[in-house]
Design a protein around this motif. Sequence first.
Motif, PDB file in Angstrom:
ATOM      1  N   MET A 170      47.957  47.438  47.845  1.00  0.00           N
ATOM      2  CA  MET A 170      46.904  46.579  47.185  1.00  0.00           C
ATOM      3  C   MET A 170      47.025  45.091  48.034  1.00  0.00           C
ATOM      4  O   MET A 170      48.163  44.582  47.987  1.00  0.00           O
ATOM      5  CB  MET A 170      47.160  46.629  45.884  1.00  0.00           C
ATOM      6  CG  MET A 170      46.651  47.960  45.341  1.00  0.00           C
ATOM      7  SD  MET A 170      44.977  48.355  45.378  1.00  0.00           S
ATOM      8  CE  MET A 170      44.434  47.047  44.298  1.00  0.00           C
ATOM      9  N   PRO A 171      45.826  44.589  48.237  1.00  0.00           N
ATOM     10  CA  PRO A 171      46.013  43.234  48.495  1.00  0.00           C
ATOM     11  C   PRO A 171      46.458  42.203  47.383  1.00  0.00           C
ATOM     12  O   PRO A 171      46.086  42.463  46.289  1.00  0.00           O
ATOM     13  CB  PRO A 171      44.775  42.757  49.063  1.00  0.00           C
ATOM     14  CG  PRO A 171      43.605  43.448  48.181  1.00  0.00           C
ATOM     15  CD  PRO A 171      44.592  45.013  48.337  1.00  0.00           C
ATOM     16  N   PRO A 172      47.017  41.031  47.720  1.00  0.00           N
ATOM     17  CA  PRO A 172      47.668  39.966  46.792  1.00  0.00           C
ATOM     18  C   PRO A 172      46.600  39.635  46.054  1.00  0.00           C
ATOM     19  O   PRO A 172      45.222  39.394  46.431  1.00  0.00           O
ATOM     20  CB  PRO A 172      48.091  39.024  47.666  1.00  0.00           C
ATOM     21  CG  PRO A 172      48.662  39.523  48.923  1.00  0.00           C
ATOM     22  CD  PRO A 172      47.345  40.653  49.060  1.00  0.00           C
ATOM     23  N   ARG A 173      46.753  39.743  44.805  1.00  0.00           N
ATOM     24  CA  ARG A 173      45.361  39.172  43.814  1.00  0.00           C
ATOM     25  C   ARG A 173      45.524  37.419  43.445  1.00  0.00           C
ATOM     26  O   ARG A 173      46.792  36.924  43.269  1.00  0.00           O
ATOM     27  CB  ARG A 173      45.575  39.947  42.384  1.00  0.00           C
ATOM     28  CG  ARG A 173      44.384  39.508  41.545  1.00  0.00           C
ATOM     29  CD  ARG A 173      44.516  40.677  40.565  1.00  0.00           C
ATOM     30  NE  ARG A 173      43.483  40.440  39.490  1.00  0.00           N
ATOM     31  CZ  ARG A 173      43.630  40.066  38.378  1.00  0.00           C
ATOM     32  NH1 ARG A 173      44.679  39.720  37.838  1.00  0.00           N
ATOM     33  NH2 ARG A 173      42.360  39.917  37.481  1.00  0.00           N
ATOM     34  N   VAL A 174      44.562  36.763  43.854  1.00  0.00           N
ATOM     35  CA  VAL A 174      44.694  35.172  44.097  1.00  0.00           C
ATOM     36  C   VAL A 174      43.609  34.790  42.733  1.00  0.00           C
ATOM     37  O   VAL A 174      42.282  34.974  42.890  1.00  0.00           O
ATOM     38  CB  VAL A 174      44.205  34.946  45.275  1.00  0.00           C
ATOM     39  CG1 VAL A 174      43.894  33.276  45.265  1.00  0.00           C
ATOM     40  CG2 VAL A 174      45.221  35.032  46.318  1.00  0.00           C
ATOM     41  N   ALA A 175      43.966  33.852  41.889  1.00  0.00           N
ATOM     42  CA  ALA A 175      43.156  33.098  40.941  1.00  0.00           C
ATOM     43  C   ALA A 175      42.655  31.811  41.577  1.00  0.00           C
ATOM     44  O   ALA A 175      43.498  30.942  41.998  1.00  0.00           O
ATOM     45  CB  ALA A 175      44.076  32.909  39.700  1.00  0.00           C
ATOM     46  N   PHE A 176      41.404  31.900  41.576  1.00  0.00           N
ATOM     47  CA  PHE A 176      40.816  30.581  42.169  1.00  0.00           C
ATOM     48  C   PHE A 176      40.401  30.042  41.126  1.00  0.00           C
ATOM     49  O   PHE A 176      39.607  30.399  40.060  1.00  0.00           O
ATOM     50  CB  PHE A 176      39.669  30.969  43.034  1.00  0.00           C
ATOM     51  CG  PHE A 176      38.840  29.792  43.813  1.00  0.00           C
ATOM     52  CD1 PHE A 176      39.133  29.734  45.067  1.00  0.00           C
ATOM     53  CD2 PHE A 176      37.617  29.273  43.218  1.00  0.00           C
ATOM     54  CE1 PHE A 176      38.891  28.414  45.670  1.00  0.00           C
ATOM     55  CE2 PHE A 176      37.101  28.089  43.645  1.00  0.00           C
ATOM     56  CZ  PHE A 176      37.575  27.920  45.100  1.00  0.00           C
ATOM     57  N   TYR A 177      40.532  28.728  41.235  1.00  0.00           N
ATOM     58  CA  TYR A 177      39.994  27.589  40.088  1.00  0.00           C
ATOM     59  C   TYR A 177      39.660  26.286  40.633  1.00  0.00           C
ATOM     60  O   TYR A 177      40.526  25.925  41.649  1.00  0.00           O
ATOM     61  CB  TYR A 177      41.124  27.517  38.858  1.00  0.00           C
ATOM     62  CG  TYR A 177      40.893  26.531  37.819  1.00  0.00           C
ATOM     63  CD1 TYR A 177      39.621  26.700  37.141  1.00  0.00           C
ATOM     64  CD2 TYR A 177      41.649  25.532  37.597  1.00  0.00           C
ATOM     65  CE1 TYR A 177      39.501  25.773  36.134  1.00  0.00           C
ATOM     66  CE2 TYR A 177      41.390  24.371  36.509  1.00  0.00           C
ATOM     67  CZ  TYR A 177      40.133  24.856  35.928  1.00  0.00           C
ATOM     68  OH  TYR A 177      39.815  23.895  35.009  1.00  0.00           O
TER      69      TYR A 177
END
Length: 373
Positions: free
Chosen positions: A1-8
């Motif tokens: 699974m690709p890394p999960r990135v939180a964008f803010y």
Amino acid sequence: MPPRVAFYAPLKPPDHPIPSGDRQMARMLFAALQKSGLDVFQASREILYSKRAGSEYMAARKATALAEADRLSTAFATDGVPALWFSYHPYDKSPDWLGEEICARFSIPLVTAEPCKTGQGPNGEWLPWREQSMRIIASAAMNFVMTHSDREFLAGFVPDERIEWFDPFVDASLLVSDPLNADPWSGGEGLKLLTVGMMRQGAKLESYTVLAQALAQLHALPWTLVIAGGGPGEEEVRGLFSMFSHDRVRFAGVRPAGEVLSMMEAADLLAWPGCREAYGMVYLEAASRGTPAVALNTMGVPRVVEHGRTGLLADPDKPGDYAKALRQMITDQALRNQLGNGAKSFVEGERSGEAASAHLRRVIDQVLAKAGR
């Protein structure tokens, strides 16, 4: 699974209803992260920006951030904790307290893009906010900087190994033109000049002032200017151009982004001084349409307008230099064609979404590897 990135984006979320260069770059960065193969999602739409510097406003914004952190913590229990928090444009007036709290709670790395500072105010009223912002930026595992001034600012409190130079870019796939109901230059004479800018006090009004004063010196040349934009300073802007007839200067109002792109395609020249611009997305958008610009050689503008290649840059300290650059561009069709072609190749070859995406992924992979995630 690709890394999960939180964008803010603590200043303005990518889906904010009011258009601006900040919103456009937020959208571009989000898309670039997606294209890089990361599992990116918009973590929050909470706005931490404050127009006022009082301690009570700071306390309110921090409380908002903590409440949102509680909400996200509950959501992460179901959806999974992201591997990284990506914060776009944290600065004095919108420190990313939310990202700081989430990263502390879940021991994940923080990455910022375009961290910067603003003026401290006449009485230093923004200095407490700057201290907050600097602390958060200093805690980041990596900071992508886009201008020399931002790099110089961070160099005072962030180690070199946590500062990454990053070129402002434009993703052409997100720039979709919409047809115009009518030609805004219809019936006008000479060159089609275009100005795109919000109308508000401060740097924007300064740019309109420089442009109006320059065009007043070029009254004898054949040109028609269309101004796309609006805002609380519209009355002042209209006053600046009141010396010109409607045939020479036309106000098109606020237009959808797709129509603005069509205007850029139709224009011969983008005329926007860019006073105190961080860099100016409008220049890259126009360049993607093969439209050269005349701007001022100030702050971050040379990062997106290369003198003699994609447009002309005037010396802001020399009175009349902007008018001189406009005159040169208006009277020299070969130069306009050369710079228009140069602008388009500059965006497609060096400032594309693909190039930005690859750069982001490379650095983020390094950050994640170092964090053991």
